[in-house]
Design an enzyme around this catalytic site. Structure first.
Site, mmCIF file in Angstrom:
data_model
loop_
_atom_site.group_PDB
_atom_site.id
_atom_site.type_symbol
_atom_site.label_atom_id
_atom_site.label_comp_id
_atom_site.label_asym_id
_atom_site.label_seq_id
_atom_site.Cartn_x
_atom_site.Cartn_y
_atom_site.Cartn_z
ATOM 1 C CB THR A 29 -10.933 -2.740 6.432
ATOM 2 O OG1 THR A 29 -11.393 -2.184 7.639
ATOM 3 C CG2 THR A 29 -10.121 -1.728 5.714
ATOM 4 N N GLY A 53 -5.873 -6.906 12.217
ATOM 5 C CA GLY A 53 -5.734 -5.532 12.696
ATOM 6 C C GLY A 53 -4.308 -5.173 13.071
ATOM 7 C CB CYS A 60 -4.671 -4.839 7.467
ATOM 8 S SG CYS A 60 -5.554 -3.856 6.241
ATOM 9 C CB THR A 72 -7.991 -4.192 9.688
ATOM 10 O OG1 THR A 72 -8.246 -4.520 8.325
ATOM 11 C CG2 THR A 72 -8.829 -5.070 10.591
#
EC number: 3.4.25.2
Length: 180
Positions: free
Chosen positions: A7, A165, A168, A171
């Site tokens: 990612t 993070g 997403c 992530t």
């Protein structure tokens, strides 16, 4: 078995420092997290170059090897190695099928390299790729602009990945940061 994807990668040049960060998540298809601790940021060319990938893991390893070969061939000249790799990547029918992007950087230069032949150097010293790339890019630009005197390149890179993070789903927060 579906494709494995990696990612978010973020890179920054800031106040004479440079850092690159990547998360550790590898996702199969759109549903299953297969690994939480992948290392997507690597040191190349005797530790003088950082490279990070987003995309298909197997494809990225092929590209790492190809880029490292170009670095050796052009004696560490990052820009020349990136351009020659992009030309080879775009010009080869089999290599064109590879699904990954790279960010490569040394102490003075940072480049995005893609299979469509792009070699892009950012104006602001920040690049981000992958599914969380836009989130990390936005966070990094804000941090660099508004907190620049208080943060190091490493801190900006880590915080940008943490924010990506949080937003997403591809992530995670297992963040690896490398500095030059």
């Amino acid at each position: 078995m579906g494709n494995f994807h990696a990612t978010t990668i973020f890179a920054v040049h800031h106040n004479g420092e440079c850092a690159m960060a990547g998360d550790g998540q590898v996702t199969m298809g759109n549903a299953v997290v297969m690994k939480h601790t992948a290392r997507k940021v690597r040191r190349l060319f005797q530790g003088k170059v950082l490279a990070g990938f987003a995309g298909s893991v197997a494809d990225a390893f092929t590209l790492f090897e190809m880029f490292e070969g170009k670095l050796e061939e052009y004696n560490g000249n990052l820009q020349r190695a990136a351009v020659e790799m992009a030309k080879q990547w775009r010009g080869d029918k089999m290599l064109r099928q590879l699904e990954a992007m790279l960010i490569v950087m040394d102490k003075t230069t940072m480049l995005l390299v893609s299979g469509t032949g792009e070699v892009i150097e950012p104006d602001d010293g920040i690049l981000a790729i992958g599914s969380g790339g836009n989130y990390a890019l936005s966070a990094g630009r804000a941090l660099k602009q508004y907190a620049s005197e208080h943060l190091t390149a490493k801190q900006i890179a880590k915080a940008s990945l943490e924010i990506a993070g949080d937003i997403c789903v591809y992530t995670n927060h297992n963040i690896i940061v490398e500095e030059l």
